[in-house]
Design a protein around this motif. Sequence first.
Motif, mmCIF file in Angstrom:
data_model
loop_
_atom_site.group_PDB
_atom_site.id
_atom_site.type_symbol
_atom_site.label_atom_id
_atom_site.label_comp_id
_atom_site.label_asym_id
_atom_site.label_seq_id
_atom_site.Cartn_x
_atom_site.Cartn_y
_atom_site.Cartn_z
ATOM 1 N N SER A 69 0.845 -1.191 0.000
ATOM 2 C CA SER A 69 0.000 0.000 0.000
ATOM 3 C C SER A 69 0.881 1.241 0.000
ATOM 4 O O SER A 69 2.064 1.194 0.348
ATOM 5 N N ASP A 120 0.596 5.858 0.356
ATOM 6 C CA ASP A 120 -0.219 7.041 0.642
ATOM 7 C C ASP A 120 -0.269 7.936 -0.590
ATOM 8 O O ASP A 120 0.777 8.303 -1.149
ATOM 9 N N TYR A 149 -3.545 0.889 -3.247
ATOM 10 C CA TYR A 149 -2.932 -0.437 -3.202
ATOM 11 C C TYR A 149 -2.363 -0.796 -4.572
ATOM 12 O O TYR A 149 -2.994 -0.551 -5.606
ATOM 13 N N THR A 168 -5.222 5.991 1.070
ATOM 14 C CA THR A 168 -4.394 4.793 0.920
ATOM 15 C C THR A 168 -4.775 4.103 -0.381
ATOM 16 O O THR A 168 -5.957 3.824 -0.620
#
Length: 326
Positions: free
Chosen positions: A55, A57, A68, A66
């Motif tokens: 993940s 930011d 992925y 967030t």
Amino acid sequence: MQADWQPSCSVAALQRRARLLQDIRAFFHARAVLEVETPLLGHCTGTDPQLDFFSTDYHSPPLRQTLYLQTSPEFAMKRLLAAGSGSIYQIGKAFRNGEAGRFHNPEFTLLEWYRVGFTLDDLMAEVADLFAVLFADQGLQPPQRHSYQSVFRAHTGLDALQFNSADYCTYAVANGLPEAVALCGEDHVLWLDMLFSHKVQPFLGTQGLCMVYAYPACQSSLARPSPDNPLTVERVELFMRGVELGNGYYELTDADEQARRFNKEIQQRQEQNLPAVIEDSRLLAALAAGLPDCAGIAMGLDRVLLLLSGTATALSETLSFAVDRA
């Protein structure tokens, strides 16, 4: 000894990869399958407890989110299918945390394709056609097809569909896997994963491609239940020379059933104290809107290249820069 700025693989391996990609694109172009591209970064990730993810930011003031890295393009590709794309394929990167070793790199290349109107049998036939092209100069024997139950029984003597804890424990102790008794307990899925990987998989596809189908229903993933046997699902995995190469399904189209499976896996993640995830609501909306009947499969191209080389012994020998040199 190589300096660590140098590639992990040889120039010949780079050339082999280029030829592989050309052959794959020509194969699907001839069959009018559309090449697509979907995002590597997404708002959701899969719920499978056996997969860990990366993940990051995303900061775009005043928002911070967030995102992925995809473990597979599957969910996004199914949204394209529901939108009317027709049969599609993609060659792209996927990412799985905690995966590194002889046959693993945390960043790897996947070929994934979906064929509208195909059954699982149709898909297996097309896989065989693709391998005939890719391995044309290696004199492989014709592909073999085995049900999971039959191949599991042939190598272990156990029934993969009817779980008997005492029988599984007795077998494990007698065959060099005593640690499985404590590790697997009463969990049928863990037992199957342990015994299959140690006692079945190494012997599959010694002379060519081996396709194992009709997986136990407890390993349903994203596959439809088998209409002729409620204990199995319409799933296939590909093996060659003991290496797992791909995983495919006659795809589940029921949004409610998919939501139930997501919720079950989320609960399993909680019980195992794994990082929290949420279900992919956009995929569920696409399924509810109508995913066409289709079959699809994902194949690890780095592993295919390892087998094509004839001499490579580790995945790093197929990569320009493996994770330790990235």
